[in-house]
Structure formats: C-alpha cells, structure tokens
Design an enzyme around this catalytic site. Structure first.
Site: not given
Ligand code: AMP
Ligand code: MG
Length: 486
Positions: A93, A113, A252-253
């Site tokens: 997204r 985003k 992933d963050n």
C-alpha cells in the site's frame, strides 16, 4: 527554495530493475485536502514551505498528479513477522515515487503510503486511514526532534474516500521520506528465493550508496554489516532511554540504515513499565518495551543469515556479538546524561537499574520524572518526585545514593538544570495527545494535529501557553488499544 516542479529526480533504486520493484501508478483519493505538512521535512529537499498551501501540493500527494521524472514503484521484500517467515511481502500500500536530489547532493526517497493496490497487496485494499497516517506523521517528526533517527514525514493528505476497517473510516496518504527504503527483509527475500545475482546487486547498491565509508575496508560487506549492527545498537539505546516502543519489529520493518521505520502501533511510555506492550495485536508481548533489545539482536541475526552467501559465518557471529556491549554503552551514556551526570562511575549502571525497579510498581511518569528531577536543586527535586513511588523506603535510599553521586560531579550543580533539560523532554507524543488530535481531524478540524506537531518540534523547550501538552495522561489515555489494522 524550490517550487514543486523544480525538484530534481535521480531514481537509483528503480535502475536495479524489475526483479526489485514493479511499476505501479498511484490510485488517487477523492477530494484531497492538506491535513498537515512538515516545514523541516520540506527543507530536506529544498522545498519552499509556501508550496504546501498550493492546490497542486495536495493533488500530487493524493495521487492525482505526478512529476514526469518520477518512476513510481512497489518494492518487493519478505521478512520475519512475529518470528515466522513470510516469503513474500512488499509494498502492499505504498509506492516509492522516486528519489529527489537536494542542493547538497543528498538523495531522499519520496514514498507515498496509502497509494492503492499493488502486486504485493495480497488481501489488502492498498489504503491507509487518516488515523494511522497522522500517527506516523507525528511520530516521525517527534522522534527526529528528540534526536532519535527516523524516517521523516512530509505531509498527510486527507480525503473523502471511504475505507473499511473495524468501522468506516476515510483514506489518507502520507508522504514518507528516508535516504533509503531498503529493509532487512529485502535481503531475506533474495536469499530465500535463491537469487544470488540479484542479492549481489542489492548488497552493492546499499554499500556504494549508503555505506560508502565501508567500501574501502578490507572486507567491505563485513564492514557494512558491522556498521549496521552499530547503528542499530545506537538506535535501540535511544528508544529505550526515551521510552519509545515501536510495536511491530518485524524484519520487514527494520531499515538497513538503522533508523526508526514503519511504525504503526507505537507508543511512548507514560507510566514506566518494563513489560509494556503497545501493540494490541501482540498477544505474547514479543515486542514489549524491554524485549526490544533482544529482538533487535534477533533481527540482526536474521539479516546475518541472509548475508551468509557474502560473509563468513564466524565473522558475522563476531559482528553480532558487538550488539549488546555497544547497546549497553550507549544506553548507559544516555541515562547518565538524563540523570545529570557528566562523568561515568562503575556503579551508575546499578543506580539506573535500581531506579527503574522502584518505578515499576508505582505510577511514575517516565518522561516527567527526569524533567522534574532537573527542574530544581537535587534535594528539592527528589522531594518533588518522591510521592509517585510505592516503595518509599527504597526510594529514600536511592535518593541518598543519587544525591551523593551528584555531589561527586565536577563543578557540582553548575549548569545542572540546563544540562538536564537539554536531554529530558517536556513534551512527548503521548498516545492520548495523538488520539485527541485524530478525533478532531476525523471531524474535519486539523488545527489540533498542526498544533501538536508544532509543540513536538521543540520537545526540550518550555513553550508558554502549551502547558496542557506536558501533563500526565488522563486515566483513559493510558489504556488506548492500538493495533496493526490501519
Ligand atoms: P505493516 O504492518 O504496515 O508493516 O504491513 C505489513 C505488510 O502488509 C506490508 O507488506 C504491507 O504493505 C502490507 N499491508 C498492510 N496494510 C495493507 C493494506 N491496507 N493493503 C495492502 N497491503 C497492506
Ligand atoms: Mg511494514
């Protein structure tokens, strides 16, 4: 200062090719309106602050218009989520619109985003709600002002486009900026999908563009991994010292730059609680406040695993071993300064640990404790903060030891107040402050978001008339449930 149409693009990540990202156009949101913009983030790309007031600004950052030189792309990555490996994530997204070069020659990613669906959206709608966009905006800019490295936020654009979460909400877009959007999960993706050539391209991309100092080392990749370990140790030390909880420390963050990145259900501690869990979806407390230290180490190990084709396992292990001692040294240094010390004594660590233990059972506001401790001469200050502790005998013993420690400082009390206030914020982004601003914004009133952003830009300075922002939270404000669904 530049106008929007004067920005220069140099899209280096896009050049890596289609194995790394997919070209996708933003899907606009309806009736775009500026909720809030950050002048200091605009300054990073030399953008004239007046541009934020132009209609085209809201149109661009709501996906209606795009620069010709932009090359909007959804990046592919994977990652460990709550300890389990998810083989394919990616920008579900958000889109990397392009890289802007400022007059100083620095590159800044513009990442939109909430820009709609991409090949990585899985079951998601590709949208971000106003609530979470405001939270990320405020936190990015507040962290930066506290001296905690973070991705930045240029603006939030609201809209009339409906989005369904637990209830009907409205879609928004956040323009995020960072010098790179490469995550640990990027390396994991190419490692676990066995694409060594692509992984080589990626590692060289990060090395040459973001760790150029390591390129001349005898073992450049190892030097870079060490630098990543160091930056993470420093980052986590700052989170812990200031009571910041990220909430979703999935790999992933985690940014390859060692900055605070991709935070949703984050929180700053109100009352000190070592076991605080800010993410309502985190049932086991994997990402609780005190777990952030071992989890950061765990995440670095996951990155190390993905780098095994390039770096000897023993060397990786040795570099990983640097994390805890580096973290401890940085954390101790910050906490000493928060307590007003300019020198280091061996027993300081114990003094800090004893203090936190005493804080645990009481209702001691973690931020205000340090601010009040610096506000008055030592003995008056200790009297002032004493009431919030449960174990008063324990506190009194600690206070005696602290006072004795203060008298051993060279120059004793000289400049103590200024010194302590310079590292102990008066204003932090409390969940309830964000919540109040969000509720007003959901009614169409953006003044509170803007005011709160203004206050948080100067967290260490007393701002006359803004006393309400420095108060303890009301009881309801301590129990807000913030989850991943945003
Ligand atoms: P996050 O929890 O925001 O870090 O997101 C984890 C993964 O889910 C990322 O790959 C996101 O792009 C994806 N994601 C989160 N929310 C949505 C959404 N509303 N639509 C599509 N993908 C999403
Ligand atoms: Mg994420």
């Amino acid at each position: 200062m530049k106008a929007l149409d004067e920005l220069t693009f140099d899209n280096r990540f896009a050049l890596l090719g289609d194995a790394f990202s997919t070209q996708v156009l933003p899907e606009p949101i309806a009736e775009p309106r500026l909720v809030v913009a950050s002048e200091s983030a605009m300054a990073l790309i030399d953008l004239d602050p007046a541009e934020a007031q132009t209609p085209i600004f809201a149109e661009i950052f709501a996906g209606h218009k795009l620069w010709q030189e932009a090359d909007p792309r959804a990046m592919v990555y994977s990652g460990h989520q709550f300890g389990g490996y998810s083989p394919r994530l990616g920008d579900g997204r958000g889109l990397l619109l392009g890289e802007v070069v400022n007059d100083a020659g620095e590159h800044w990613d513009l990442h939109l985003k909430g820009a709609g669906q991409t090949p990585y959206s899985r079951m998601g709608d590709g949208r971000a709600v106003l609530r979470s966009s405001i939270r990320e905006f405020l936190a990015s800019e507040a962290l930066q002002a506290l001296g905690i490295p973070s991705s930045r936020a240029l603006c939030v654009i609201g809209s009339s486009t409906p989005v369904w979460r637990e209830k009907r909400e409205s879609a928004a877009m956040l323009l995020r900026m960072a010098q790179s959007h490469v995550r640990f999960g990027h390396f994991e993706y190419f490692y676990y999908t066995r694409q060594p050539e692509q992984q080589q391209l990626l590692i060289d991309h990060v090395l040459t563009l973001h760790y150029p100092d390591c390129a001349d080392a005898e073992q450049p990749y190892l030097a870079m991994f060490r630098a990543i370990v160091e930056r993470n140790a420093e980052l986590i030390a700052r989170w812990q010292a200031y009571g910041f909880c990220h909430g979703v420390m999935n790999t992933d963050n985690m940014s390859i730059l060692g900055i605070t990145f991709d935070f949703g259900p984050f929180a700053f501690l109100d009352d000190f609680d070592a076991h605080f869990i800010c993410n309502h979806s985190d049932d086991s407390g994997r990402y609780s406040y005190s777990n952030q230290v071992p989890i950061a180490h765990w995440n670095l190990s996951a990155l190390a695993q993905a780098l095994t084709p390039f770096i000897e396992v023993e060397a990786l292990k040795e570099a990983l071993g640097l994390f805890l001692p580096l973290y401890e040294a940085q954390y101790l240094d910050l906490m000493r300064r928060r307590l007003g010390f300019t020198t280091a004594e061996t027993d300081d660590k114990q003094l800090i640990e004893r203090l936190l233990k005493l804080m645990q059972p009481g209702a001691v506001d973690y931020t205000l404790f340090f601010r009040r401790l610096g506000d008055q001469p030592v003995s008056e200050a200790l009297n002032l903060v004493r009431d919030d502790f449960v174990d008063l005998a324990g506190f009194d013993q600690w206070a005696l030891d602290y006072q004795a420690r203060c008298t051993r400082e060279p120059g004793n009390a000289d400049g103590r107040r200024e010194r302590m206030h310079a590292v102990n914020p008066l204003y932090i982004l409390r969940n309830y402050l964000a919540q109040r601003a969000i509720e007003a914004a959901e009614r169409g009133d953006y003044s509170e978001v803007r005011q709160l952003h203004e206050v948080l830009r100067r967290p260490f300075e007393e701002q006359p008339g803004m006393e309400a922002y420095a108060e303890r939270p009301p009881e309801w404000g301590k129990h807000l449930e913030i989850s991943c669904s945003s």
